[in-house]
Design an enzyme around this catalytic site. Structure first.
Site, PDB file in Angstrom:
ATOM      1  N   VAL A 189      -9.408   1.626  -7.456  1.00 11.69           N
ATOM      2  CA  VAL A 189      -8.157   0.898  -7.274  1.00 11.69           C
ATOM      3  C   VAL A 189      -7.119   1.806  -6.638  1.00 11.69           C
ATOM      4  O   VAL A 189      -7.018   2.982  -6.998  1.00 11.69           O
ATOM      5  CB  VAL A 189      -7.612   0.435  -8.656  1.00 11.69           C
ATOM      6  CG1 VAL A 189      -6.292  -0.283  -8.514  1.00 11.69           C
ATOM      7  CG2 VAL A 189      -8.622  -0.421  -9.378  1.00 11.69           C
ATOM      8  N   CYS A 190      -6.340   1.247  -5.703  1.00 11.09           N
ATOM      9  CA  CYS A 190      -5.167   1.958  -5.175  1.00 11.09           C
ATOM     10  C   CYS A 190      -4.041   0.936  -5.055  1.00 11.09           C
ATOM     11  O   CYS A 190      -4.041  -0.064  -5.774  1.00 11.09           O
ATOM     12  CB  CYS A 190      -5.483   2.649  -3.850  1.00 11.09           C
ATOM     13  SG  CYS A 190      -5.824   1.536  -2.484  1.00 11.09           S
ATOM     14  N   MET A 191      -3.102   1.140  -4.168  1.00  9.41           N
ATOM     15  CA  MET A 191      -1.984   0.198  -4.055  1.00  9.41           C
ATOM     16  C   MET A 191      -2.383  -1.072  -3.294  1.00  9.41           C
ATOM     17  O   MET A 191      -2.090  -2.165  -3.727  1.00  9.41           O
ATOM     18  CB  MET A 191      -0.783   0.867  -3.373  1.00  9.41           C
ATOM     19  CG  MET A 191       0.446  -0.039  -3.313  1.00  9.41           C
ATOM     20  SD  MET A 191       0.913  -0.745  -4.915  1.00  9.41           S
ATOM     21  CE  MET A 191       1.887   0.573  -5.578  1.00  9.41           C
TER      22      MET A 191
END
Length: 103
Positions: free
Chosen positions: A67-69
């Site tokens: 997960v990232c932004m």
């Protein structure tokens, strides 16, 4: 177009699995200030730049949801880890698309 070697999952699917109590291995590859602004409960924080030196914290046998932004850095993390034989899943849209709980 080249097909990548990992699966992708939508944020609502991850939220649904968490709600059911499924054990998930979520790795948040955002920077520390982003992590502090809110992250998925139970996620592990390993910034993208630290991934190479923190590989021992991940099991290549378990599925790791990255997960990232917005999905760009997690895609790069998936590329890197899949080349090393890790089972990875990219959460499409990242935290920008996340509607579940945050801590």
């Amino acid at each position: 177009m080249l097909k990548h070697k990992w699966k992708e999952v939508m944020p609502r699917e991850v939220a649904g699995k968490l709600k059911k109590g499924e054990p998930l291995h979520i790795i948040d590859v955002r920077e520390a200030y982003e992590w502090r602004s809110g992250h998925i409960p139970g996620a592990k924080h390993i910034p993208l730049a630290e991934l190479p030196e923190r590989l021992r914290e991940l099991s290549p046998k378990q599925e790791n949801i990255l997960v990232c932004m917005s999905g760009g850095r997690s895609t790069r993390a998936c590329e890197y880890l899949s080349q090393l034989g890790y089972k990875v899943v990219n959460m499409k849209g990242g935290m920008s698309a996340w509607t579940g709980d945050v801590v």
